[in-house]
Motif scaffolding. Sequence first.
Motif, short mmCIF file in Angstrom:
data_model
loop_
_atom_site.label_atom_id
_atom_site.label_comp_id
_atom_site.label_asym_id
_atom_site.label_seq_id
_atom_site.Cartn_x
_atom_site.Cartn_y
_atom_site.Cartn_z
N LEU A 213 64.55 76.71 58.18
CA LEU A 213 64.00 75.35 58.49
C LEU A 213 64.52 74.52 57.62
O LEU A 213 64.33 74.58 56.37
CB LEU A 213 62.45 75.55 58.59
N TYR A 234 69.96 76.15 66.69
CA TYR A 234 68.83 77.05 66.73
C TYR A 234 69.29 78.31 67.51
O TYR A 234 70.00 78.16 68.51
CB TYR A 234 67.75 76.59 67.19
N GLU A 283 53.42 77.72 70.48
CA GLU A 283 54.49 78.63 70.28
C GLU A 283 55.67 78.83 71.25
O GLU A 283 55.55 78.90 72.36
CB GLU A 283 54.07 80.24 70.09
N THR A 301 58.74 83.83 69.92
CA THR A 301 59.63 83.57 68.71
C THR A 301 58.84 83.23 67.39
O THR A 301 59.45 83.46 66.43
CB THR A 301 60.23 82.45 68.81
N ARG A 302 57.32 83.23 67.50
CA ARG A 302 56.58 82.77 66.30
C ARG A 302 57.13 81.34 65.78
O ARG A 302 56.42 80.94 64.80
CB ARG A 302 56.76 83.68 65.07
N ASP A 303 57.88 80.68 66.49
CA ASP A 303 58.04 79.24 66.02
C ASP A 303 57.29 78.28 66.81
O ASP A 303 57.15 78.29 67.77
CB ASP A 303 59.41 78.97 66.48
N THR A 305 56.68 74.66 68.20
CA THR A 305 57.19 73.30 68.64
C THR A 305 56.68 72.87 69.99
O THR A 305 55.67 73.34 70.29
CB THR A 305 58.68 73.35 68.82
N ILE A 324 61.89 72.42 64.86
CA ILE A 324 61.06 73.51 64.33
C ILE A 324 60.45 73.03 62.79
O ILE A 324 61.24 72.88 61.83
CB ILE A 324 61.31 74.69 64.35
N SER A 326 57.74 74.49 61.45
CA SER A 326 56.89 75.45 61.02
C SER A 326 56.93 77.02 62.11
O SER A 326 57.22 76.68 63.18
CB SER A 326 55.41 75.22 60.71
N ARG A 327 56.87 78.01 61.41
CA ARG A 327 56.74 79.23 61.86
C ARG A 327 55.43 79.64 61.80
O ARG A 327 54.66 79.63 60.61
CB ARG A 327 57.55 80.34 61.07
N ASP A 330 55.16 81.50 58.58
CA ASP A 330 55.61 81.01 57.23
C ASP A 330 54.06 80.10 56.62
O ASP A 330 54.01 79.60 55.75
CB ASP A 330 56.33 79.75 57.33
#
Length: 438
Positions: A213, A234, A283, A301-303, A305, A324, A326-327, A330
Amino acid sequence: MRELHFRHEKIEKMSKKEMQELQLKRLKQAVHRAAKNAYYNKKLKETHVSPDDIRELSDIQKLPFMTKKDFQVNFPYGLLTVEKSELVRLHATSGTTGKPVTCFYTENDLETWTELIARNLTCIGVTKEDVFQNTVTHGLFTGGLGYFQGATRLGCLYIPFGGGNTARQLEFMIDYGVTAIHGIPSFGLRLVEVAEEMNLKVPLRLAMLGAELWSNSVRKKIEEGLECEAYDNYGLTELIGPGVSCECPESKGDSLHVWSDNFIAEIIDPATGERLDFGEEGELVLTNLTKEAMPAIRYRTRDLTSLEEECACGRNAHVRMKRIKSRLDDMLKIRGVNVFPSQIEYVIMKHKEIGYNYRIRLWKRGALDEITVEAEVKNEVFRDLKTEAEIVDKMQLLKNKIAEELRNLILLRINVELKPEGAIPRSQGKAKRIFDER
Ligand SMILES: [Zn+2]
């Protein structure tokens, strides 16, 4: 309007209706293919869905989600949908936590991947005239051989430099007249830093960056330092590697086109799994429509957006995912406030006095969580300061300014420590920025 380039113009400028027809056809094929795998077939049965239940695109919502766990419990060969003898390549994640996630490719999968990377590169303006240096390792990491294949397909003069060795990479760039590079953003910063130290001018044209990121403040430092336009791309090993989505000259800095002839992107509420609309943040869930070797269907994906339609470049059927920031994994919870490291990066890296490395430390003061951001100040800032008092003043002012900006953005008191250039240890490969000492 900027100059636009297309690798597969017919597909890239397809109408939305044509795209939906293509996606539905491919989705049916993908689910039938996946059902050949015993594990996936069991998953379908448990959800009471049969591949024949997919009659329209929205039926994708009937399918169960896949998560990293599906890959882990099937390590290494349990998710295959073809005979092992059909496989021609594997790539894998670094596997810092447990077994690596492995991506297998058939001959057709490699071909699809090669064309997707060639499409990424063409989209940002790379042509066969470019001398292309890939600054990542050409091993298990998908960014090495993936970009090797794509750039070679375009006919670029390709330099498989590999990772590290910053000074020598810069020398190569100057000696061979490199015009385009691929790499990870933290290494882009490192190139700028070392070029500055060595007083080198490296006029690139284009940089394709990804796999970490990165904020637009970092982009600006790289673009100024290497005299280039830097683009984001990505991808995920679980899906294919890079080649899932890419910025175009019109969407640069804001969002990336998901190559929708190959991937369906959905946004869900991570708590309930419910599908969200365009413009709503949640997510990212991705389905690979064409992968032969193994299924990636509704992969979470845990991402975080959101999706947008339409783009001035004309790739309207290829939805855009916002960059993105943030995850889910994270996200730091500090004194009850959700903090995303990318917000911190954005604030500190905006300052021209700040150099190219930073880290975030989490620690405890008694029972209370504390967060400290350490950033390096460029040597040149001190050049015109004569006395110790002047330096202290200047540093205090900068520190207060950054702390105030952080408090305004994140609504949390964050400690700021400024250090001389080179004082914060560098990590090898992907940058490690978060140090949890709690
Ligand atoms: Zn576009």
